[in-house]
Design an enzyme around this catalytic site. Sequence first.
Site, PDB file in Angstrom:
ATOM      1  N   ALA A 129      13.654  -4.461 -10.479  1.00 12.49           N
ATOM      2  CA  ALA A 129      12.643  -5.506 -10.333  1.00 12.49           C
ATOM      3  C   ALA A 129      11.386  -5.017 -11.061  1.00 12.49           C
ATOM      4  O   ALA A 129      10.736  -4.068 -10.621  1.00 12.49           O
ATOM      5  CB  ALA A 129      12.351  -5.756  -8.862  1.00 12.49           C
ATOM      6  N   GLY A 171       3.208  -3.423  -6.115  1.00 14.78           N
ATOM      7  CA  GLY A 171       4.646  -3.164  -6.165  1.00 14.78           C
ATOM      8  C   GLY A 171       5.437  -4.339  -5.643  1.00 14.78           C
ATOM      9  O   GLY A 171       4.891  -5.427  -5.423  1.00 14.78           O
ATOM     10  N   ASN A 172       6.723  -4.143  -5.455  1.00 19.90           N
ATOM     11  CA  ASN A 172       7.588  -5.190  -4.908  1.00 19.90           C
ATOM     12  C   ASN A 172       8.579  -4.540  -3.945  1.00 19.90           C
ATOM     13  O   ASN A 172       8.610  -3.318  -3.810  1.00 19.90           O
ATOM     14  CB  ASN A 172       8.288  -5.948  -6.037  1.00 19.90           C
ATOM     15  CG  ASN A 172       9.179  -5.051  -6.863  1.00 19.90           C
ATOM     16  OD1 ASN A 172      10.198  -4.568  -6.390  1.00 19.90           O
ATOM     17  ND2 ASN A 172       8.780  -4.804  -8.104  1.00 19.90           N
ATOM     18  N   ARG A 173       9.373  -5.368  -3.279  1.00 22.29           N
ATOM     19  CA  ARG A 173      10.200  -4.862  -2.187  1.00 22.29           C
ATOM     20  C   ARG A 173      11.604  -4.435  -2.614  1.00 22.29           C
ATOM     21  O   ARG A 173      12.475  -4.236  -1.778  1.00 22.29           O
ATOM     22  CB  ARG A 173      10.249  -5.890  -1.058  1.00 22.29           C
ATOM     23  CG  ARG A 173       8.853  -6.038  -0.409  1.00 22.29           C
ATOM     24  CD  ARG A 173       8.805  -7.067   0.703  1.00 22.29           C
ATOM     25  NE  ARG A 173       9.957  -7.011   1.551  1.00 22.29           N
ATOM     26  CZ  ARG A 173      10.848  -7.980   1.701  1.00 22.29           C
ATOM     27  NH1 ARG A 173      10.713  -9.106   1.041  1.00 22.29           N
ATOM     28  NH2 ARG A 173      11.860  -7.826   2.489  1.00 22.29           N
ATOM     29  N   SER A 174      11.831  -4.274  -3.910  1.00 18.20           N
ATOM     30  CA  SER A 174      13.160  -3.817  -4.331  1.00 18.20           C
ATOM     31  C   SER A 174      13.428  -2.399  -3.815  1.00 18.20           C
ATOM     32  O   SER A 174      12.598  -1.511  -3.963  1.00 18.20           O
ATOM     33  CB  SER A 174      13.256  -3.818  -5.857  1.00 18.20           C
ATOM     34  OG  SER A 174      14.474  -3.250  -6.245  1.00 18.20           O
TER      35      SER A 174
END
Length: 228
Positions: free
Chosen positions: A100, A33-36
Amino acid sequence: DTGITAARDLSGTRIVITAGGTREPLDPVRFLGNRSSGKQGVRLAEAATARGASVVLIAANLEIPAPAGIETRLVGTALELQSAVTEAAVGADVVIMAAAVADYRPAAVRGDKIKKDEAGDTLTLELVKNPDILAGLAAAREPGQLVIGFAAETQTDPDRLLALGREKLARKGCDYLVLNRVGWTEGFAAERNQVRVIDSAGVIVAEAAGTKMSVAGRILDVVVAGLG
Ligand code: CTP
Ligand code: CA
């Protein structure tokens, strides 16, 4: 300044907004995943609704509550986001890709948990590229439809950031690109944001710094002008 003006200058328009960050499963218990956080996209959806637009929010793994009173479709992965946004974009006046999207996903999703005893001391993952959803939407857009992207860059130099943004906009073929710097502390989870918006010629048409709600207001001013 809430960024919400009294103007109902988006009444009669249909706007699709993606928000959050996609998660790509590896096995039944893990994902990439990502930090959005989804904050900027959710503020855009709220501000557009307040200005009279009919909004569809496509929400990927929001870290904040989904806004009340806005039609919201929940998605998890980039491929799910792609099918939801492609469907919602039909007949829409504006599509804003604030989400994102994971650039890659695991080549295979394992049916069972990956176990340490099979993997050993290092684990190599094979990833495959996800489709570029924004470029696809821009290529397929209906006459008069505005397609707006975001560019998250870690570049600190403002001129280099702008140059990267111009290249990215040319690659995507969208109408506007919202440039913002992201880093360990900036952009994603923060309450405030600082952006520049460029048009398809690469010209800066708006700059905004402040709460994500006030930044949303400036981006929507550009949308109103673009729908002209
Ligand atoms: N985007 C997309 N589909 C992808 C990747 C990104 O639609 N597979 C969209 C994002 O929602 C955003 C814009 O493209 O609106 C730019 O995303 P960004 O990550 O900044 O650009 P990339 O083209 O993925 O390039 P890179 O990450 O290598 O800088
Ligand atoms: Ca990317």
